[in-house]
Enzyme design. Structure first.
Site, mmCIF file in Angstrom:
data_model
loop_
_atom_site.group_PDB
_atom_site.id
_atom_site.type_symbol
_atom_site.label_atom_id
_atom_site.label_comp_id
_atom_site.label_asym_id
_atom_site.label_seq_id
_atom_site.Cartn_x
_atom_site.Cartn_y
_atom_site.Cartn_z
ATOM 1 N N PRO A 2 20.353 15.396 23.507
ATOM 2 C CA PRO A 2 20.090 14.216 24.217
ATOM 3 C C PRO A 2 20.939 14.673 25.623
ATOM 4 O O PRO A 2 21.643 14.841 26.040
ATOM 5 C CB PRO A 2 20.794 13.691 23.391
ATOM 6 C CG PRO A 2 21.590 13.751 22.628
ATOM 7 C CD PRO A 2 21.247 15.148 22.232
ATOM 8 N N GLU A 3 19.665 14.229 27.115
ATOM 9 C CA GLU A 3 20.204 14.545 27.945
ATOM 10 C C GLU A 3 20.957 12.802 28.942
ATOM 11 O O GLU A 3 20.241 12.195 28.177
ATOM 12 C CB GLU A 3 19.258 14.642 29.190
ATOM 13 C CG GLU A 3 18.688 16.507 28.396
ATOM 14 C CD GLU A 3 17.500 17.194 28.985
ATOM 15 O OE1 GLU A 3 17.386 16.186 30.655
ATOM 16 O OE2 GLU A 3 16.560 18.076 28.656
ATOM 17 N N HIS A 93 24.567 13.055 6.378
ATOM 18 C CA HIS A 93 25.285 13.557 7.787
ATOM 19 C C HIS A 93 26.378 12.996 8.286
ATOM 20 O O HIS A 93 26.312 13.140 9.168
ATOM 21 C CB HIS A 93 24.149 14.345 8.392
ATOM 22 C CG HIS A 93 23.884 14.481 8.019
ATOM 23 N ND1 HIS A 93 23.747 16.269 7.179
ATOM 24 C CD2 HIS A 93 22.182 14.576 7.017
ATOM 25 C CE1 HIS A 93 22.521 16.800 6.274
ATOM 26 N NE2 HIS A 93 21.807 15.659 6.908
ATOM 27 N N ARG A 112 23.511 19.127 12.531
ATOM 28 C CA ARG A 112 24.441 19.761 13.510
ATOM 29 C C ARG A 112 25.801 20.492 13.227
ATOM 30 O O ARG A 112 26.368 21.135 12.935
ATOM 31 C CB ARG A 112 23.244 20.366 14.253
ATOM 32 C CG ARG A 112 22.333 20.557 14.325
ATOM 33 C CD ARG A 112 21.395 21.014 14.160
ATOM 34 N NE ARG A 112 21.901 22.827 15.101
ATOM 35 C CZ ARG A 112 20.746 23.964 15.527
ATOM 36 N NH1 ARG A 112 19.811 22.080 16.473
ATOM 37 N NH2 ARG A 112 21.523 24.565 15.943
#
Ligand SMILES: [Zn+2]
Length: 275
Positions: A2-3, A93, A112
């Site tokens: 994400p930016e 997760h 991740r």
């Protein structure tokens, strides 16, 4: 990853769901996400009983303003926050769960497991890593053509890695750097200090324009990104170069090329971005 537009969208959608809620319990399933304090038990003790008063974004970080502490969180590759009822089925997760006194939960999910959470005393969050050394916000008045020009004169780097390092201006990652450079018609391998005054003006304009359009469209849903309410962004439909390897340029119909610049996959048009 994400930016700025995605993190801003997460902030806006999540704050509607969590502001005003009091944290009653914390369940940490993957302690490595907790970076500060070092002891996750201490993290739990500090956060319990605190109310979320507001949320902010700084660069690509999310900030939760509690009673007297601030939680700084980075989603890294695939982290996401979602609000659920306690009785809702477990979400795969989920590594950290904040239970609220109203029976809802803020769940942090991360396939991740690269995301991070830091706690700071209120007002001290910018004095210690990770928020130190961050450049200016692209939507602030401080972000000017002059600032961009001056900073570039002090580096021997190429323009793309120069914009990615967050030290001059924050929030740009791989997607929006490629898009902003395309809009400014600048080749991603140009040396930052070699840009002309006119190019710096165009680049400054294209950075602000690209990021604000992306915020308006709720960010880009590439890979797994969804906002704080589980909805996808729409900006990916307007991308000019990012992810369009071997596709025709929307302006000149030449083929978009993918190269590696500073270790990052980089997309550009060889006709529109010649120098
Ligand atoms: Zn082109």
């Amino acid at each position: 990853m994400p930016e700025l537009p995605e993190v801003e969208t997460v902030k806006r959608t999540l704050e509607e769901l969590v502001v005003g809620k009091t944290i009653q319990s914390v369940d940490i399933g993957w302690p490595n996400i907790i970076k500060r304090p070092a002891d996750p038990t201490e993290f739990t003790t500090e956060v319990k009983g605190q109310t979320i008063h507001s949320m902010r974004r700084r660069g690509k970080f999310l900030l939760f303003d509690l009673d007297d502490i601030v939680m700084v969180s980075h989603l890294r590759m695939e982290g996401r926050y979602g609000v659920y009822k306690q009785e809702d089925a477990p979400v795969p997760h989920t590594h950290v769960t904040f239970g609220f006194s109203d029976g809802t939960e803020l769940r942090y999910q991360d396939v991740r497991k690269f995301g991070t959470m830091h706690l700071f005393e209120k007002g001290k969050e910018e004095e210690t890593m990770p928020l130190t050394q961050l450049g200016v916000e692209p939507f602030d008045e401080e972000f000017t053509v002059e600032l961009l020009t001056n900073a570039s004169q002090k580096t021997t780097r190429k323009i793309k890695p120069f914009l990615l390092d967050q030290k001059t201006v924050v929030g740009l990652g791989n997607i929006y750097v490629d898009e902003a450079l395309f809009r400014a018609r600048i080749h991603p391998e140009r040396l930052a200090h070699s840009l002309t005054d006119e190019e710096f003006q165009k680049l400054h304009h294209s950075i602000v324009e690209t990021l604000s359009e992306a915020v308006q469209l709720g960010g880009s849903s590439i890979k797994s990104y969804v906002n704080g309410q589980g909805e996808m962004g729409m900006f990916q439909q307007t991308l000019e170069v990012y992810g369009r390897k071997n596709e025709p340029c929307k302006h000149c119909e030449d083929t978009i090329i993918r190269i590696v610049v500073g270790g990052r996959g980089t997309h550009y048009c060889p006709t529109c971005q010649t120098n």
